[in-house]
Design a protein around this motif. Sequence first.
Motif, PDB file in Angstrom:
ATOM      1  N   PHE A 128     -40.447 -47.194  21.041  1.00 48.75           N
ATOM      2  CA  PHE A 128     -40.079 -48.337  20.051  1.00 48.75           C
ATOM      3  C   PHE A 128     -39.151 -47.678  19.130  1.00 48.75           C
ATOM      4  O   PHE A 128     -38.162 -48.435  18.854  1.00 48.75           O
ATOM      5  CB  PHE A 128     -41.375 -48.180  19.081  1.00 48.75           C
ATOM      6  CG  PHE A 128     -41.161 -49.511  18.036  1.00 48.75           C
ATOM      7  CD1 PHE A 128     -40.815 -51.069  18.659  1.00 48.75           C
ATOM      8  CD2 PHE A 128     -41.508 -49.366  16.720  1.00 48.75           C
ATOM      9  CE1 PHE A 128     -40.651 -51.841  17.931  1.00 48.75           C
ATOM     10  CE2 PHE A 128     -41.007 -50.535  16.007  1.00 48.75           C
ATOM     11  CZ  PHE A 128     -40.907 -51.798  16.479  1.00 48.75           C
ATOM     12  N   SER A 129     -39.208 -46.393  18.877  1.00 47.80           N
ATOM     13  CA  SER A 129     -37.939 -45.889  18.214  1.00 47.80           C
ATOM     14  C   SER A 129     -36.659 -45.961  18.854  1.00 47.80           C
ATOM     15  O   SER A 129     -35.502 -46.345  18.331  1.00 47.80           O
ATOM     16  CB  SER A 129     -38.290 -44.041  17.912  1.00 47.80           C
ATOM     17  OG  SER A 129     -37.039 -43.554  17.336  1.00 47.80           O
ATOM     18  N   ALA A 130     -36.606 -45.597  20.265  1.00 50.21           N
ATOM     19  CA  ALA A 130     -35.554 -45.776  20.953  1.00 50.21           C
ATOM     20  C   ALA A 130     -35.024 -47.131  21.185  1.00 50.21           C
ATOM     21  O   ALA A 130     -33.798 -47.508  20.929  1.00 50.21           O
ATOM     22  CB  ALA A 130     -35.944 -45.308  22.588  1.00 50.21           C
ATOM     23  N   VAL A 131     -35.805 -48.111  20.974  1.00 48.34           N
ATOM     24  CA  VAL A 131     -35.683 -49.643  20.947  1.00 48.34           C
ATOM     25  C   VAL A 131     -34.816 -49.947  19.579  1.00 48.34           C
ATOM     26  O   VAL A 131     -33.698 -50.540  19.494  1.00 48.34           O
ATOM     27  CB  VAL A 131     -36.675 -50.884  20.897  1.00 48.34           C
ATOM     28  CG1 VAL A 131     -36.230 -52.018  20.708  1.00 48.34           C
ATOM     29  CG2 VAL A 131     -37.367 -50.498  22.101  1.00 48.34           C
ATOM     30  N   LEU A 176     -42.497 -43.199  11.410  1.00 51.97           N
ATOM     31  CA  LEU A 176     -41.201 -43.909  11.477  1.00 51.97           C
ATOM     32  C   LEU A 176     -40.027 -43.702  10.217  1.00 51.97           C
ATOM     33  O   LEU A 176     -39.020 -43.796  10.775  1.00 51.97           O
ATOM     34  CB  LEU A 176     -41.352 -45.441  11.627  1.00 51.97           C
ATOM     35  CG  LEU A 176     -42.182 -45.932  12.981  1.00 51.97           C
ATOM     36  CD1 LEU A 176     -42.170 -47.293  12.962  1.00 51.97           C
ATOM     37  CD2 LEU A 176     -41.227 -45.576  14.310  1.00 51.97           C
ATOM     38  N   LEU A 207     -37.522 -57.068  15.229  1.00 45.96           N
ATOM     39  CA  LEU A 207     -38.081 -55.728  15.464  1.00 45.96           C
ATOM     40  C   LEU A 207     -39.604 -55.836  15.397  1.00 45.96           C
ATOM     41  O   LEU A 207     -40.402 -55.439  15.862  1.00 45.96           O
ATOM     42  CB  LEU A 207     -37.757 -54.401  14.996  1.00 45.96           C
ATOM     43  CG  LEU A 207     -36.448 -53.850  15.583  1.00 45.96           C
ATOM     44  CD1 LEU A 207     -35.877 -52.765  14.843  1.00 45.96           C
ATOM     45  CD2 LEU A 207     -36.757 -53.298  17.039  1.00 45.96           C
ATOM     46  N   LYS A 263     -31.615 -42.668  10.942  1.00 45.17           N
ATOM     47  CA  LYS A 263     -30.596 -43.568  11.614  1.00 45.17           C
ATOM     48  C   LYS A 263     -29.888 -44.703  10.719  1.00 45.17           C
ATOM     49  O   LYS A 263     -28.765 -44.966  10.895  1.00 45.17           O
ATOM     50  CB  LYS A 263     -31.282 -44.487  12.622  1.00 45.17           C
ATOM     51  CG  LYS A 263     -31.766 -43.702  13.909  1.00 45.17           C
ATOM     52  CD  LYS A 263     -32.783 -44.150  14.811  1.00 45.17           C
ATOM     53  CE  LYS A 263     -33.340 -43.133  15.649  1.00 45.17           C
ATOM     54  NZ  LYS A 263     -34.419 -44.052  16.369  1.00 45.17           N
ATOM     55  N   THR A 265     -33.016 -47.616  17.919  1.00 47.46           N
ATOM     56  CA  THR A 265     -31.576 -47.116  17.869  1.00 47.46           C
ATOM     57  C   THR A 265     -30.759 -47.967  18.652  1.00 47.46           C
ATOM     58  O   THR A 265     -29.557 -48.582  18.112  1.00 47.46           O
ATOM     59  CB  THR A 265     -31.628 -45.956  18.493  1.00 47.46           C
ATOM     60  OG1 THR A 265     -32.637 -44.988  17.978  1.00 47.46           O
ATOM     61  CG2 THR A 265     -30.475 -45.173  18.363  1.00 47.46           C
ATOM     62  N   PRO A 282     -37.379 -40.698  11.000  1.00 47.70           N
ATOM     63  CA  PRO A 282     -36.317 -40.886  12.076  1.00 47.70           C
ATOM     64  C   PRO A 282     -35.296 -42.422  11.925  1.00 47.70           C
ATOM     65  O   PRO A 282     -34.144 -42.061  11.982  1.00 47.70           O
ATOM     66  CB  PRO A 282     -37.060 -40.898  13.252  1.00 47.70           C
ATOM     67  CG  PRO A 282     -38.519 -41.012  12.907  1.00 47.70           C
ATOM     68  CD  PRO A 282     -38.561 -40.466  11.660  1.00 47.70           C
ATOM     69  N   ILE A 283     -36.128 -43.361  11.459  1.00 48.70           N
ATOM     70  CA  ILE A 283     -35.732 -44.479  11.263  1.00 48.70           C
ATOM     71  C   ILE A 283     -34.606 -44.439   9.901  1.00 48.70           C
ATOM     72  O   ILE A 283     -33.414 -44.925   9.840  1.00 48.70           O
ATOM     73  CB  ILE A 283     -36.411 -45.844  11.086  1.00 48.70           C
ATOM     74  CG1 ILE A 283     -37.284 -46.122  12.261  1.00 48.70           C
ATOM     75  CG2 ILE A 283     -35.492 -47.022  10.633  1.00 48.70           C
ATOM     76  CD1 ILE A 283     -38.011 -47.151  12.236  1.00 48.70           C
ATOM     77  N   ILE A 320     -45.223 -55.744  21.284  1.00 50.64           N
ATOM     78  CA  ILE A 320     -45.187 -54.436  21.984  1.00 50.64           C
ATOM     79  C   ILE A 320     -46.596 -53.699  21.748  1.00 50.64           C
ATOM     80  O   ILE A 320     -46.972 -52.899  22.775  1.00 50.64           O
ATOM     81  CB  ILE A 320     -43.924 -53.598  21.464  1.00 50.64           C
ATOM     82  CG1 ILE A 320     -42.734 -54.140  21.936  1.00 50.64           C
ATOM     83  CG2 ILE A 320     -43.924 -52.108  21.807  1.00 50.64           C
ATOM     84  CD1 ILE A 320     -41.351 -53.723  21.340  1.00 50.64           C
ATOM     85  N   PHE A 321     -47.028 -53.424  20.431  1.00 50.78           N
ATOM     86  CA  PHE A 321     -48.241 -52.538  20.254  1.00 50.78           C
ATOM     87  C   PHE A 321     -49.490 -53.262  20.569  1.00 50.78           C
ATOM     88  O   PHE A 321     -50.698 -52.908  20.253  1.00 50.78           O
ATOM     89  CB  PHE A 321     -47.964 -52.029  18.788  1.00 50.78           C
ATOM     90  CG  PHE A 321     -47.178 -51.096  18.699  1.00 50.78           C
ATOM     91  CD1 PHE A 321     -47.499 -49.737  18.794  1.00 50.78           C
ATOM     92  CD2 PHE A 321     -45.762 -51.365  18.278  1.00 50.78           C
ATOM     93  CE1 PHE A 321     -46.697 -48.679  18.538  1.00 50.78           C
ATOM     94  CE2 PHE A 321     -44.965 -50.356  18.216  1.00 50.78           C
ATOM     95  CZ  PHE A 321     -45.498 -49.015  18.424  1.00 50.78           C
TER      96      PHE A 321
END
Lengths: 287, 225
Positions: A175-178, B208, B69, B215, A180, B211-212, B76-77
Amino acid sequence: MKAFSNFHPVVIFIYFIAVFSVSMFIQNPVYLFISMTGSFLFLCVLNTIKTTIISFLKYIPFTVLITILNPLFSHNGATPLFFINDNAFTLEALIYGSVLALMILCVIFWFKCFNIIFNSEKILFLFGKISPKISLIFSMALHFIPNFSKYFNEVLSVQKKMKSNSKLKLYINCFSAVITHSFETSVDTADSMSARGHSTGKVTNFGRFRFKTNDFILLISIITLIILTYIAIVADNTKVVYYPVIIFSNSGISAFISYISFAVLCFLPGIYEIKEDLKWKYSISKI
Amino acid sequence: MLNKIIRYIFILCAVPVIILTGSFLFPEKSYAVISVLLVIFACIPFFISFENKKTSTRTLVIIAIMTALSVAGRFIFSPIPFFKPVTALVIITAVYFGSEAGFLTGALSAVISNFYFGQGPWTPFQMFAWGIVGFIAGLLSSQILKNKIIMILYSLLSGVIYSFVMDIWTTLWSDGYFNLTRFLASSVTSAPITAIYSISNLIFLLILLKPIGKKLDRFKIKYGI
């Protein structure tokens, strides 16, 4: 076979508001029963009869639960059936509970029809003019969602081969890759939008909906029917009082007219769909 | 500034007060619909103020991305039950892009994901619940980033706020008025799910946010948002 969805979004939206306003506000079992059968017919035409009956059966335990729960929580009413911990379990509360359950079922069924008829394109058309920025975000998000899901599956299939993490960790890494990836592409999107002159002028919307004569006829008939329905409601001719004693007032011709016009309103889309379907079959059989 | 504060107070207080007094004063009438309307009205000021402000194209795209997202996250989950990153992503958006962006992301995620999971009269309540979670996160943004304890507390609280709003809805919907015993009963029955939600929010935020955040910070500097 969704002939009703070919009408103009504004007209369809008004139709649903009209039906919801009666089925959610008015706690009269006659209206609710009419509305229930109408939505049931409409859903039968939109889906198949079998799936509609199955989804109806699924809700039966739920309705029974609401019917029984109401007298447990509210102890109003004049005729106690029995007592639980000195609290009366009244007939009136039980009946009110069943009416509530019918109302909830009605709204759920109408919303099922609404979901099929009223897709995101129509929502965008309806609110695009009122709120251009938010509907732009809305449509962009709708566009991104399948892309992200697809990209996620690609990353996941690679990651699964590479190392065996715990499931949650694996999913979060992918999910983190998505995330980015999506940020990087978003800049391209934004820049190309600016290059094409976004935020320099007014945002226009593409809509393939035109207001035709049919729409006008439907709009007029919806408005007439709902006014006829509400005349009796406003005059309290169809009022039902549940507590302490049930009083069901069904006075005169205006109540009758109100019921009939609401029935016509509720059965309108179902009958229209059937009519269009027959017309289609007839035109095929001629060839 | 004063104008802004008044608006925030109006948004935060007026609506719950109207819902509660209305349902206490007229217990025999159905207030489910009125509450739905009120909740829709509660969302309007946010949309209007966003609509009137000048926003760059990049900010618009970022909000769209975060919304997409969080909706995609719900799909996704789906193999992992109860672990949904929606609230965490709403909080992250709010922390880095302000409370208004947080509110919009939360509210729009609710509407859009219900296109896939089914719209209903609960949609406005979900919009409001997620929106307000994002809004408050935006107000607390500097504390959440600096202080880890506040971050943990808020991520747990966000699950509670969400289920509080949704329990009010359940009560109004099934009773037609605000029945306190029913409200307490539904809060108790939903408590385990609330706990799971809060913990999943916490896990997602813990994993999250850094890291997010990195970014996003890099992104903000690089492209000047």
